[in-house]
Scaffold this active site. Structure first.
Site, mmCIF file in Angstrom:
data_model
loop_
_atom_site.group_PDB
_atom_site.id
_atom_site.type_symbol
_atom_site.label_atom_id
_atom_site.label_comp_id
_atom_site.label_asym_id
_atom_site.label_seq_id
_atom_site.Cartn_x
_atom_site.Cartn_y
_atom_site.Cartn_z
ATOM 1 C CB THR A 147 66.688 50.835 49.053
ATOM 2 O OG1 THR A 147 66.697 50.627 50.459
ATOM 3 C CG2 THR A 147 66.788 49.495 48.356
ATOM 4 N N GLY A 186 58.974 54.491 49.334
ATOM 5 C CA GLY A 186 57.526 54.686 49.303
ATOM 6 C C GLY A 186 57.178 56.107 48.903
ATOM 7 C CD GLU A 429 63.427 50.387 58.407
ATOM 8 O OE1 GLU A 429 64.481 50.605 59.036
ATOM 9 O OE2 GLU A 429 62.961 51.179 57.569
#
Lengths: 663, 663
Positions: A147, A186, A429
């Site tokens: 992303t 993350g 997701e």
């Protein structure tokens, strides 16, 4: 133990332990889970001294990283003992247990959840040998950087470039715009030293679309960012503040040719590009994560429902009859209606989740033999199930939180942080609306097959059945409800397609007509999914009940009834419109609902006891097994660092000068 | 300025400034607001150096108290200049401006919002002279302590006792149980040194119910808690973490007789109790706060809608047509449907709020002349309006946040913290379900009046009109929608009463039958409220349009249409069931909705520009006027204390030892 809870447990009509075993998948599984919980929850190093909500953002991260390292150590211990199974990984990295030990998320999770699986799925044998062994050994810590600031949903639009330089046999990574910065991964901020980076591949002057590259981000000894790597964290979020989501920019970062993952497509030393015959094989991981979301949605709902149910049994307030003692608030029908449908949803997602898990396993094993034909159906049902379960769970948790009144607003109730985790699932997701529209594509194709005599896959078989089929007569049972909900789904799909066709007939291009019809397509997709969930819940419960005691069987069937009834009533207009129901039938259903709330009432505490969620996982004064709500709330307040001294230093600094300035 | 926003502003069909003046209540009011904003927002002492979400809980409080003191100083300055009006107080203590300067709440707000008003409403002239002057002068800081650990909704059940001792002419305050501890009052933890405490009054061995007492909590010099006062804060919450909500217990705390507020009931020196003739007069403050909530709900929705609208105009993603450039996401119809109805709701609550404010003022001035007859109606409509507006605003903000995808999940988007503020409104000042049932009591009585030929107040006049009235014919306009929604409300009230009566006829006591029917009573109450809001919105817009430009008038009417259509469709089953609509009519309404989205689309940015919310109040990289979303997001991230150094110290402490342990 609280007197009210004791009485509730006495009047329960079934054995909660039997339910526990059913949900865990057998007595042995329950034992395994309890051992795993003991292993992590009783480790003094993993306990919070101060609840994380009192910490600064920086402290939350540091505490998170510390615990994540301890967890990884313990996972390695388990592996050494031969207990390195999926269940352990899933539970401690992403599940209930993980979210108890690290309430604000784990900064290292993506190492196991994305970094290693991507290496496995997309690396060549040689790449796997090298990188997976390093990763598995924890010599390096990786994340997955896809992303970007400007692109999430539409990954074809990613802007990061990886340009092959045949002279040095390297790829040169660049971030040509601000929007091309990686954003969100993350652990990327300050934790990982490697990442799989997804970038547009350029070789010999041509763009070949997005490809994955293993990129070193930080020095393995000093952890300093390598030259050309611009890196940091993206800042605070609604929840998951220890996950260390990061940003990443590249300035001419060179990566050896061997670090493009080449299981599928390849770049040869001279820069020539070799395309893999099929690329559908990378589909698997994405669907796997969606399966996990459906299951987690059910689990988090169980947790929130346990808290709200026990609290509502302990809390007394107001009067039902003037002058009578204050009742347990669970005796208010409005309160029952807030809580019990969430209990039922938790079961629905449990059963839908296990159905999906089985289908996923069947389809992936078929895939390995080259059979691809059930993949579109799996994709379609996983999309809408992910959307419905994440949205319903998030809304359900908020209903349960609000049902706990002011005390539900307290951080220590654990409901706000649970909402933070679950609402994130609505976005990541695959954003829910985007997913509904993916399912709609499949439904439109299937509807066309139904009308053209083509093949139909099992979950959409009803499109053909109902095409021929006339009206159905109302009956007060779930099989009727399933038929009615299928009629609704059929009606909505049919209507959307009619409007889609009307638009194209008027000369609108199909893609624009699709957008103009998208409101109806979305609700059609949701209706399809809701019919599916009720049917699956019912079928699996009927199956399960064959092996349970009659007492537990009755409870499961009651919950299934309630789920069906609640699904019927939430959009009852659809039933009037598409399923031939009358206003009188609706009154019968309303009565059915009220009867079910009454039936479930005496078993509500037993049901949540059956969820068997450890007090340290519930982590809520409102929901603890002993029901000592007020004592625990008071104790929790004493943990506030502000309560360590009677007078905060800010009094002398700010307040006293103000109060004395007017004398 | 961002190119997309520039283009949006060019194509806008009306002058946003005209809308600004309309919403502010005139050009002068706009000027006043802007001056007030300048006075507070440009004060360097009131700016955040680090965004509050990065601070620890203790730091948040200390920063909050510091700023609250500066704000109080500035309020005093304004008073000295003769600008101490309500607007200033409301805006800076509770409104948009206040929530920009102190994002996490103000620990001193209750001093002006509850402590002083209660002294004014319930103190004798002598008590007012003494306490209000001390409070107004900021010699003391007060709060209002009513809610207890065990009681919020049902205040008759409060357990704190105040027992009169005629020997010393004092009240002795005690907390007989843990659940009797005061819990929740803002500023109680460490900020206030006085409180109005609500306690059960005992004198001469008899309990006279709850009464208010002025109680000193802390030493005025040292701020140390006085003997017998057990005090602290209750801990972290979902939001408003600087408000310093506290707990308070009493151990034989003695308070002079003069400190019971005795404007109404009195205790004489010998302990005899004199009851006031009427106690309805204390109603006012409670209703006032609910009026404020309706208005605030609209304002917070404006803020969230501004952020989501501008972001959706700037963000490009995916494709509507395969191969075409990525569109602004505001061009997806599904996105429009997430955002535009929230814009419309913001207007609906604006107009409903100003109607309610006028009615409140009329009724309170009637009250002063002893006329009480419109009080039940005011109470009934304020209850359900508070419930609908807070619930819809909270849900709306979440829809808007989710419409911003992952970036909406970031704290800096300001959407999570706005949700935290607004969802609290669903619980405080009357929990929403409890309020719906209060309105239902009034509706049941009114329905009976309608059927018995009794008097009906204006907001329920339709109960009689529709009683006689037959079917209505569908028309595609708001007046029809209002009629249809009234039919729905009538039908639901009627049905609930029928079921209530059936239950009592079977021998059930009325109070129990009420509880059993409460699901239907709640939705009846909501239906009544929704019909009322659409009607009020429409009437006030039709009035307003007489004085606006035709361009702005058109926009207002479009929004009113959209609000009506969205209200119709959200429970369209009701229309089929109670308003004689057909499935074909529904298709017309769906088309109407789609047309309205298209009509509003070019004016969406203009409308939120018309809200004229200062960038520092929006406080969101996604929503700033210039639309530089990505630059601002990136800048925001740099404010994270974690980004001050490239390698966090936890690497050496925890991660490196883990990574090196396996070598």
């Amino acid at each position: 133990m609280n007197e009210d809870l004791r009485r509730e447990r006495e009047r329960c009509t079934f054995n909660p332990q039997e339910l526990t075993h059913l949900l865990d998948g057998g007595k042995e599984k329950t034992e395994e889970r309890k051992q795993r919980e003991k292993f992590f929850l009783e480790d003094p190093e993993l306990k919070y001294t101060t609840p994380p909500e009192y910490l600064s953002h920086k402290e939350k991260y540091e505490e998170g990283l510390k615990k994540a390292c301890i967890i990884f150590k313990k996972v390695q211990e388990l592996q050494a003992e031969g207990k390195g199974g999926m269940e352990n990984f899933r539970e401690i990295l992403g599940g209930q247990l993980g979210s108890a030990v690290l309430k604000d998320g784990n900064p290292l999770t993506l190492h196991y959840v994305m970094f290693i699986p991507t290496l496995m799925g997309q690396g060549t044998i040689e790449q796997q040998a090298h990188w997976i062994s390093r990763a598995w050994n924890l010599e390096i810590i990786g994340t997955y950087a896809q992303t970007e600031l400007g692109h999430g949903t539409f990954i074809r639009g990613l802007e990061t470039t990886a340009t092959y330089d045949p002279k040095t046999e390297e790829f040169v990574l660049n971030s040509p715009t601000l929007t091309s910065y990686k954003w969100w991964p993350g652990g990327l901020g300050h934790s990982a030293n490697y990442a799989i980076v997804v970038a547009q591949l350029y070789t010999n002057g041509k763009c070949h679309g997005i490809h994955p590259f293993v990129v070193q981000l930080r020095d393995e000894e000093t952890h300093q960012p390598l030259p050309g790597i611009i890196i940091g964290e993206i800042g605070c979020k609604l929840g998951m503040n220890a996950t260390n989501n990061g940003y990443l920019g590249f300035k001419n970062v060179r990566v050896p040719r061997e670090q493009m993952l080449m299981k599928n497509n390849k770049v040869m030393p001279d820069g020539s590009y070799i395309k893999a015959p099929s690329s559908k094989l990378t589909y698997g991981t994405m669907i796997f994560v969606r399966v996990a979301i459906v299951q987690d949605a059910g689990r988090y709902l169980r947790k929130a429902a346990t808290i709200a149910t026990r609290y509502s049994a302990v809390r007394h307030q107001s009067q039902i009859k003037e002058g009578a003692p204050e009742p347990q608030i669970i005796d208010f029908v409005t309160q029952q209606f807030k809580i019990f449908p969430q209990l039922a949803s938790a079961f629905a997602f449990h059963f839908a989740g296990s159905w999906l898990w089985d289908m996923y396993n069947n389809v992936t094993s078929e895939l390995e033999t080259g059979k691809l034909d059930r993949l579109p159906e799996l994709h379609a049902i996983a999309c809408c199930l992910k959307a419905v379960s994440s949205a319903d769970a998030a809304k359900g948790i908020e209903i349960l939180r609000l049902a706990c009144g002011g005390h539900g607003y307290m951080a220590c109730s654990n409901l706000p942080i649970t909402y933070g985790l679950v609402t994130a699932m609505e976005t990541y997701e695959g954003e829910n609306t985007v997913l509904y529209l993916q399912t709609a594509r499949f439904l439109v194709k299937s509807w066309q097959s139904a009308h053209n005599g083509g093949q139909l896959q099992p979950t959409v078989q009803y499109l053909r059945d109902l095409m021929k089929n006339g009206n159905i007569r109302f009956e007060k049972n779930v099989p009727w409800a399933i038929q009615a909900l299928k009629k609704v789904a059929y009606g909505k799909i049919d209507l959307a397609i009619r409007h889609l066709n009307e638009r194209t007939k008027k000369g609108m291009e199909y893609d624009y007509a699709w957008n103009e019809t998208s409101l109806e397509l979305t609700v059609a997709s949701e209706a399809h999914c809701r019919a599916f969930i009720v049917e699956t819940f019912y079928n699996l419960v009927v199956e399960a009940v064959k092996n349970t005691s009659p007492q537990l069987g009755k409870v499961l069937l009651d919950l299934c009834d309630l789920y069906a009834v609640n699904t019927l009533l939430r959009n009852y207009g659809d039933l009037l419109r598409f399923a031939g129901m009358s206003s009188n039938d609706l009154e019968v259903i309303q009565t059915w609902l009220e009867e079910l709330l009454k039936t479930i009432r005496p078993n509500a505490v037993g049901i949540v006891d059956g969820f068997d969620i450890h007090d340290d996982i519930l982590s809520s004064p409102l929901g603890a097994f002993d029901g000592n709500v007020y004592e625990r709330l008071f104790e929790e307040a004493q943990k506030s660092p502000l309560n360590k001294v009677p007078v905060n230093e800010s009094f002398a600094k700010y307040l006293k000068p103000l109060l004395k300035s007017n004398l």
